[in-house]
Design a protein around this motif. Structure first.
Motif, PDB file in Angstrom:
ATOM      1  N   VAL A  27      38.453  46.737  41.713  1.00 46.09           N
ATOM      2  CA  VAL A  27      38.362  45.343  40.876  1.00 46.09           C
ATOM      3  C   VAL A  27      38.989  44.519  41.807  1.00 46.09           C
ATOM      4  O   VAL A  27      38.429  43.184  41.828  1.00 46.09           O
ATOM      5  N   GLY A  28      39.973  44.715  42.432  1.00 41.57           N
ATOM      6  CA  GLY A  28      40.728  43.791  43.491  1.00 41.57           C
ATOM      7  C   GLY A  28      39.544  43.201  44.637  1.00 41.57           C
ATOM      8  O   GLY A  28      39.508  42.194  44.843  1.00 41.57           O
ATOM      9  N   PHE A  29      38.788  44.273  45.198  1.00 43.15           N
ATOM     10  CA  PHE A  29      38.095  44.080  46.151  1.00 43.15           C
ATOM     11  C   PHE A  29      36.830  43.091  45.606  1.00 43.15           C
ATOM     12  O   PHE A  29      36.218  42.105  46.253  1.00 43.15           O
ATOM     13  N   SER A  30      36.423  43.458  44.396  1.00 42.52           N
ATOM     14  CA  SER A  30      35.293  42.663  43.908  1.00 42.52           C
ATOM     15  C   SER A  30      35.565  41.297  43.469  1.00 42.52           C
ATOM     16  O   SER A  30      34.786  40.303  43.853  1.00 42.52           O
ATOM     17  N   ILE A  31      37.016  41.129  43.239  1.00 44.86           N
ATOM     18  CA  ILE A  31      37.476  39.546  42.914  1.00 44.86           C
ATOM     19  C   ILE A  31      37.577  38.952  44.328  1.00 44.86           C
ATOM     20  O   ILE A  31      37.162  37.765  44.488  1.00 44.86           O
ATOM     21  N   PHE A  32      37.753  39.708  45.186  1.00 41.03           N
ATOM     22  CA  PHE A  32      37.919  39.107  46.714  1.00 41.03           C
ATOM     23  C   PHE A  32      36.391  38.662  46.959  1.00 41.03           C
ATOM     24  O   PHE A  32      36.340  37.528  47.549  1.00 41.03           O
ATOM     25  N   VAL A  33      35.355  39.422  46.959  1.00 46.03           N
ATOM     26  CA  VAL A  33      34.232  39.293  47.454  1.00 46.03           C
ATOM     27  C   VAL A  33      33.717  38.085  46.557  1.00 46.03           C
ATOM     28  O   VAL A  33      32.954  37.246  47.051  1.00 46.03           O
ATOM     29  N   VAL A  34      33.798  38.113  45.052  1.00 41.63           N
ATOM     30  CA  VAL A  34      33.438  36.839  44.489  1.00 41.63           C
ATOM     31  C   VAL A  34      33.972  35.399  44.957  1.00 41.63           C
ATOM     32  O   VAL A  34      33.261  34.562  44.834  1.00 41.63           O
ATOM     33  N   LEU A  35      35.456  35.607  45.224  1.00 47.38           N
ATOM     34  CA  LEU A  35      35.877  34.295  45.927  1.00 47.38           C
ATOM     35  C   LEU A  35      35.287  33.754  47.167  1.00 47.38           C
ATOM     36  O   LEU A  35      34.996  32.736  47.464  1.00 47.38           O
ATOM     37  N   LEU A  36      34.923  34.809  47.980  1.00 46.74           N
ATOM     38  CA  LEU A  36      34.316  34.651  49.317  1.00 46.74           C
ATOM     39  C   LEU A  36      32.874  34.095  49.113  1.00 46.74           C
ATOM     40  O   LEU A  36      32.370  32.870  49.487  1.00 46.74           O
ATOM     41  N   SER A  38      31.858  32.701  46.250  1.00 51.63           N
ATOM     42  CA  SER A  38      31.864  31.274  45.694  1.00 51.63           C
ATOM     43  C   SER A  38      32.348  30.081  46.859  1.00 51.63           C
ATOM     44  O   SER A  38      31.585  29.004  46.730  1.00 51.63           O
ATOM     45  N   GLY A  39      33.363  30.365  47.675  1.00 52.78           N
ATOM     46  CA  GLY A  39      33.539  29.530  48.803  1.00 52.78           C
ATOM     47  C   GLY A  39      32.498  29.227  49.518  1.00 52.78           C
ATOM     48  O   GLY A  39      32.098  27.761  50.012  1.00 52.78           O
ATOM     49  N   ALA A  40      31.531  30.221  49.881  1.00 54.83           N
ATOM     50  CA  ALA A  40      30.570  29.916  50.865  1.00 54.83           C
ATOM     51  C   ALA A  40      29.449  29.213  50.226  1.00 54.83           C
ATOM     52  O   ALA A  40      28.848  28.403  50.853  1.00 54.83           O
ATOM     53  N   GLY A  41      29.265  29.368  48.825  1.00 54.82           N
ATOM     54  CA  GLY A  41      28.375  28.519  48.020  1.00 54.82           C
ATOM     55  C   GLY A  41      28.885  27.218  47.877  1.00 54.82           C
ATOM     56  O   GLY A  41      28.033  26.200  48.268  1.00 54.82           O
TER      57      GLY A  41
END
Length: 143
Positions: A27-36, A38-41
């Motif tokens: 879950v923590g890794f998934s949240i980190f990937v989603v944030l990355l 989103s920032g790239a988008g």
């Protein structure tokens, strides 16, 4: 009343039923990937928006329009400096407040010195109409 403890948990020294570490890490890794992502988008959208050509300006947009009165200050610092210099002149110079009544203004430093020398004027006694110091001041302030 005692709660039975799992023998495997007793051997390992911690409770196995509290939290699954593997799931928490996922879950923590998934949240980190989603944030990355989103920032790239957002960065991509900003880059794309920056590359869009400016729309042409119309004749109305090119025309200089002066707003109606009252207008905002163009240079507030100069206006503030002007107000401060006028205030400094008022508190540091002599001048008439009301010449007909013989009322003048004096510099603040001079007024403080006079108050220190003479004391603060007292109120009139019940039988008097005006305090004697005010009468003396009116006599001296004539032009």
């Amino acid at each position: 009343m005692s709660v039975p403890v799992d023998p495997v948990s007793r051997e390992d020294g911690f409770e196995h039923h509290d939290a699954n570490v593997k799931v928490l890490m996922m879950v923590g890794f998934s949240i980190f990937v989603v944030l990355l992502l989103s920032g790239a988008g957002v960065a991509g959208l900003l880059w794309w928006y920056d590359k869009q050509p400016e729309p042409p300006t119309t004749a109305l947009e090119r025309q200089l329009q002066i707003p109606p009165e009252p207008r905002l200050e163009n240079d507030p610092r100069a206006g503030g400096n002007r107000v401060l210099s006028q205030a400094r002149m008022l508190i540091s110079g002599y001048g008439w407040v009301d010449r007909e009544a013989g009322l003048a203004r004096i510099p603040v430093q001079r007024g403080m010195a006079l108050l220190a020398e003479r004391g603060w004027p007292s109120r009139a006694e019940p039988g008097e109409t005006t305090p004697p110091r005010v009468q003396q001041a009116k006599g001296r302030a004539q032009p």
